[in-house]
Design a protein around this motif. Sequence first.
Motif, short mmCIF file in Angstrom:
data_model
loop_
_atom_site.label_atom_id
_atom_site.label_comp_id
_atom_site.label_asym_id
_atom_site.label_seq_id
_atom_site.Cartn_x
_atom_site.Cartn_y
_atom_site.Cartn_z
N GLN A 34 -23.51 73.39 50.60
CA GLN A 34 -24.31 73.58 49.38
C GLN A 34 -24.41 72.28 48.59
O GLN A 34 -25.48 71.94 48.08
N VAL A 35 -23.32 71.56 48.49
CA VAL A 35 -23.33 70.27 47.80
C VAL A 35 -24.23 69.28 48.55
O VAL A 35 -25.04 68.57 47.95
N HIS A 36 -24.11 69.26 49.87
CA HIS A 36 -24.93 68.36 50.69
C HIS A 36 -26.42 68.65 50.52
O HIS A 36 -27.23 67.72 50.45
N LEU A 37 -26.79 69.92 50.47
CA LEU A 37 -28.21 70.29 50.37
C LEU A 37 -28.87 69.71 49.13
O LEU A 37 -30.07 69.44 49.14
N ARG A 38 -28.09 69.49 48.11
CA ARG A 38 -28.66 68.88 46.89
C ARG A 38 -29.19 67.48 47.16
O ARG A 38 -30.08 67.01 46.46
N PHE A 47 -38.15 69.87 47.04
CA PHE A 47 -37.78 69.50 48.40
C PHE A 47 -38.99 68.91 49.10
O PHE A 47 -40.02 69.55 49.20
N ASP A 48 -38.86 67.66 49.57
CA ASP A 48 -40.00 67.08 50.28
C ASP A 48 -39.71 66.90 51.76
O ASP A 48 -38.60 66.63 52.16
N CYS A 49 -40.77 67.07 52.54
CA CYS A 49 -40.69 66.91 53.98
C CYS A 49 -40.57 65.43 54.30
O CYS A 49 -41.38 64.62 53.85
N THR A 50 -39.58 65.09 55.08
CA THR A 50 -39.36 63.69 55.45
C THR A 50 -40.38 63.20 56.47
O THR A 50 -40.52 62.00 56.68
N ASN A 57 -41.07 73.88 46.30
CA ASN A 57 -40.17 74.24 45.21
C ASN A 57 -38.85 74.81 45.71
O ASN A 57 -37.84 74.74 45.03
N ARG A 58 -38.87 75.42 46.89
CA ARG A 58 -37.68 76.08 47.43
C ARG A 58 -37.35 75.54 48.81
O ARG A 58 -38.24 75.24 49.61
N HIS A 65 -41.74 75.41 56.79
CA HIS A 65 -42.68 74.33 57.11
C HIS A 65 -42.20 73.58 58.35
O HIS A 65 -42.98 73.35 59.28
N PHE A 66 -40.92 73.20 58.39
CA PHE A 66 -40.39 72.50 59.56
C PHE A 66 -40.54 73.34 60.82
O PHE A 66 -40.91 72.83 61.87
N LYS A 67 -40.26 74.64 60.73
CA LYS A 67 -40.35 75.51 61.92
C LYS A 67 -41.77 75.56 62.47
O LYS A 67 -41.96 75.57 63.68
#
Length: 75
Positions: A34-38, A47-50, A57-58, A65-67
Motif C-alpha cells: 500500500q505504501v509502495h502504490l503511493r 495515476f498515469d500510464c507509464t 483518478n483510481r 487500462h493496462f489489461k
Amino acid sequence: SRSLRKYLPKPVVSENNYECNFCNYKTFKDFFLQVHLRSHRNKSGKFDCTECGKIYNRSYNLIKHFKHVHPEIYK
C-alpha cells in the motif's frame, strides 16, 4: 511449550505474496505494498500510464487500462 515461543526467533517469510500491478515490486506485507502504490501517483494524486500517458483518478481504472490496452506489459 508455549512459554518457549516468545524466546524463539520469528519465522522469516521468504515468499513475496503481494505484487504491484504497475511494476515488478513484490513484498510479503500488504502494508508495504500500500505504501509502495503511493509512488505510482503523480503530484495531483492521480495515476498515469507509464506507456501512453493516460491519467486516471483510481488505480483500479489504470489496472483495467493496462489489461486492455497494454496486455503485453500487464502480468
